[in-house]
Design a protein around this motif. Structure first.
Motif, mmCIF file in Angstrom:
data_model
loop_
_atom_site.group_PDB
_atom_site.id
_atom_site.type_symbol
_atom_site.label_atom_id
_atom_site.label_comp_id
_atom_site.label_asym_id
_atom_site.label_seq_id
_atom_site.Cartn_x
_atom_site.Cartn_y
_atom_site.Cartn_z
ATOM 1 N N PRO A 183 0.859 -1.250 0.026
ATOM 2 C CA PRO A 183 0.152 -0.050 -0.007
ATOM 3 C C PRO A 183 0.920 1.222 0.045
ATOM 4 N N LEU A 184 1.955 1.201 0.512
ATOM 5 C CA LEU A 184 2.902 2.497 0.407
ATOM 6 C C LEU A 184 3.544 2.558 -0.856
ATOM 7 N N LEU A 185 3.581 1.777 -1.806
ATOM 8 C CA LEU A 185 4.184 2.099 -3.141
ATOM 9 C C LEU A 185 3.418 2.914 -3.869
ATOM 10 N N PRO A 186 3.938 3.469 -4.719
ATOM 11 C CA PRO A 186 3.303 4.658 -5.792
ATOM 12 C C PRO A 186 2.585 3.831 -6.884
ATOM 13 N N PRO A 187 1.317 4.036 -7.405
ATOM 14 C CA PRO A 187 0.673 3.180 -8.222
ATOM 15 C C PRO A 187 1.363 3.230 -9.595
ATOM 16 N N TRP B 72 17.271 0.153 -9.826
ATOM 17 C CA TRP B 72 17.779 1.369 -9.303
ATOM 18 C C TRP B 72 16.856 2.768 -9.507
ATOM 19 N N ARG B 73 16.116 2.661 -10.836
ATOM 20 C CA ARG B 73 15.163 3.769 -10.996
ATOM 21 C C ARG B 73 13.941 3.430 -9.990
ATOM 22 N N ARG B 74 13.555 2.478 -9.938
ATOM 23 C CA ARG B 74 12.479 2.201 -9.114
ATOM 24 C C ARG B 74 12.844 2.512 -7.669
ATOM 25 N N LEU B 75 13.915 2.122 -7.098
ATOM 26 C CA LEU B 75 14.354 2.619 -5.832
ATOM 27 C C LEU B 75 14.309 4.154 -5.565
ATOM 28 N N GLU B 76 14.984 4.774 -6.829
ATOM 29 C CA GLU B 76 14.983 6.300 -6.527
ATOM 30 C C GLU B 76 13.382 6.719 -6.688
ATOM 31 N N THR C 263 9.042 9.447 -3.472
ATOM 32 C CA THR C 263 7.572 9.334 -2.753
ATOM 33 C C THR C 263 7.586 9.088 -1.296
ATOM 34 N N GLY C 264 8.688 8.848 -0.875
ATOM 35 C CA GLY C 264 8.643 8.836 0.687
ATOM 36 C C GLY C 264 8.605 7.407 1.289
ATOM 37 N N VAL C 265 8.554 6.477 0.160
ATOM 38 C CA VAL C 265 8.628 4.977 0.660
ATOM 39 C C VAL C 265 9.761 4.623 1.557
#
Length: 78
Positions: free
Chosen positions: A16-20, A67-71, A76-78
């Motif tokens: 639920p914390l991950l951006p859509p 790496w891009r997904r981590l960034e 987004t504050g995850v």
């Protein structure tokens, strides 16, 4: 026995914390699922190897995409 990098219970709590996902406007590879992304990111962070060395076939995404997904998650504050 192989130990999971990211236990299923953790993945469900983080989901639920991950951006859509953003709509894909370009042709190309379909987006990897969040669990594969989490495992790839955890492996990269724990091992300390270069993101380019991530085994693509195992995770279904490249090291640079992980790496891009981590960034993206950090922004987004995850």
């Amino acid at each position: 026995m192989v130990r999971e990098l990211v236990p299923g219970a953790f993945s469900h709590r983080v989901a639920p914390l991950l951006p859509p996902p953003r709509p894909n406007k370009k042709l190309g590879h379909p987006r990897a699922d969040d669990e594969a992304e989490q495992e790839a990111i955890v492996l990269g962070l724990r091992s300390g190897f270069s993101w380019e060395m991530l085994p693509c076939k195992q995770f279904g995404l490249s090291g640079m995409m992980a790496w891009r997904r981590l960034e993206e998650w950090k922004r987004t504050g995850v």
